[in-house]
Design a protein around this motif. Structure first.
Motif, PDB file in Angstrom:
ATOM      1  N   SER A 114      -1.119   2.181  -5.361  1.00 47.02           N
ATOM      2  CA  SER A 114      -0.335   2.794  -4.283  1.00 47.02           C
ATOM      3  C   SER A 114      -0.231   4.307  -4.437  1.00 47.02           C
TER       4      SER A 114
ATOM      5  N   LYS B 195       1.654  -2.365  -8.530  1.00 47.93           N
ATOM      6  CA  LYS B 195       0.749  -1.805  -7.510  1.00 47.93           C
ATOM      7  C   LYS B 195       0.399  -0.353  -7.858  1.00 47.93           C
TER       8      LYS B 195
ATOM      9  N   SER C 137      -3.445   4.786  -2.409  1.00 48.30           N
ATOM     10  CA  SER C 137      -3.574   4.062  -1.137  1.00 48.30           C
ATOM     11  C   SER C 137      -2.616   4.574  -0.068  1.00 48.30           C
ATOM     12  N   TYR C 138      -1.438   5.067  -0.466  1.00 41.39           N
ATOM     13  CA  TYR C 138      -0.476   5.525   0.529  1.00 41.39           C
ATOM     14  C   TYR C 138      -1.046   6.634   1.408  1.00 41.39           C
TER      15      TYR C 138
ATOM     16  N   VAL D 100       0.814  -1.225   0.000  1.00 40.77           N
ATOM     17  CA  VAL D 100       0.000   0.000   0.000  1.00 40.77           C
ATOM     18  C   VAL D 100       0.840   1.264   0.000  1.00 40.77           C
ATOM     19  N   SER D 101       2.134   1.157   0.293  1.00 41.01           N
ATOM     20  CA  SER D 101       2.994   2.340   0.330  1.00 41.01           C
ATOM     21  C   SER D 101       3.452   2.715  -1.076  1.00 41.01           C
TER      22      SER D 101
END
Length: 293
Positions: free
Chosen positions: A67, A64, A70-71, A52-53
């Motif tokens: 991200s 991803k 999400s971050y 998620v980072s």
């Protein structure tokens, strides 16, 4: 226990977008840390944060891409999430004095994407950072955008701060800006770059609004589309509302303000923040419950 959960559900359902963002940030901090903490005790160690980072390695976006957003909903530690959510509550309440809930959510998401892209580009552009492979989480960039957007619109708004007294909103924004600039070369360089990028985006957001251009309109349309999919009977999850404010309106601006119903909701939410949910009258609780439907 049931009563506490019922109260939390009611506050989430009846709360405005700031309340919902705070709930989501808390949930996405607490649940993974608890779940994967238990798994670690059982001998299963999973580095879930990497999923998620936002990594400084551009190629990581290939597996991803989420991200980039999400971050801004995950945090590394309790102090990290606590400070960011205090600032989100502070900035969000000021922002909603002049703008709508959909504008706040759109700005939160769009500024997070912008800050994330600046974060990636800065590590690719500067030799001193190029060899550092790290990652970032936190809503700071988005929160700074909300604060600086409000400052750009009403810089002379007067605030009363504990132990300090009366200050102007631009004073608060300037102090935070200086802190980030001073710490830029000291520690957490990427994080401070994201903060500054968010501040810049928030300021430009209002400047462009005054010129008649909403740079977050594409996110607003996406929010409406997704909300329509999950709530087909309610095509417009956020009402276009209006309210007279003390700040002089700009001719031709696309800035939208709030109505009396939203004002009453905000007054009740302010009462909750000052005295707690239990201080509400039965009528106020019923009003919030109806408003959240």
């Amino acid at each position: 226990m049931g009563t506490i959960l019922d109260d939390l559900k009611l506050q989430f359902r009846s709360g405005d977008v700031v309340t919902k963002l705070i709930f989501w940030n808390i949930a996405l901090f607490a649940v993974p840390h608890i779940l994967f903490g238990i798994l670690k005790l059982a001998g299963i160690d999973i580095n879930w944060m990497q999923y998620v980072s936002l990594s400084t390695e551009p190629s990581d976006l290939l597996w991803k891409p989420w991200s980039l957003i999400s971050y801004a909903f995950f945090h590394a530690g309790i102090l990290h999430v606590l400070f960011n959510l205090i600032m989100l509550h502070f900035s969000g309440r000021l922002f909603l004095t002049f703008f709508t809930q959909k504008q706040l959510l759109s700005l939160y998401i769009t500024s997070a994407i912008f800050a994330g892209l600046v974060y990636l580009l800065s590590y690719a552009a500067f030799p001193a950072l190029a060899n550092i492979n790290t990652s970032m989480v936190g809503s700071s960039g988005a929160v700074m955008a909300i604060l600086f957007a409000t400052t750009a619109y009403a810089p002379m708004m007067e605030l009363r701060l504990l132990l300090i007294g009366s200050v102007k909103l631009w004073h608060v924004a300037l102090v935070l800006l200086i802190i980030d600039l001073v710490q830029l070369s000291v520690s957490n360089t990427g994080g401070h770059i994201a903060h500054l990028a968010g501040a810049f985006f928030g300021y430009q957001y209002v400047i462009q609004l005054k010129k008649g251009t909403d740079v977050t309109s594409w996110i607003s349309r996406l929010i409406d589309f997704l909300s329509g999919l999950f709530s087909p009977k309610k095509r417009t999850p956020f009402r276009k509302v209006h309210k007279n404010v003390k700040v002089k309106p700009v001719v031709g601006s696309r800035i939208v303000t709030k109505d009396k119903t939203q004002q009453q909701i905000d007054e009740i939410l302010d009462k909750i923040s000052k005295s707690g949910y239990d201080s509400l009258t039965k009528e106020e609780k019923e009003f919030l419950f109806r408003a959240g439907k």
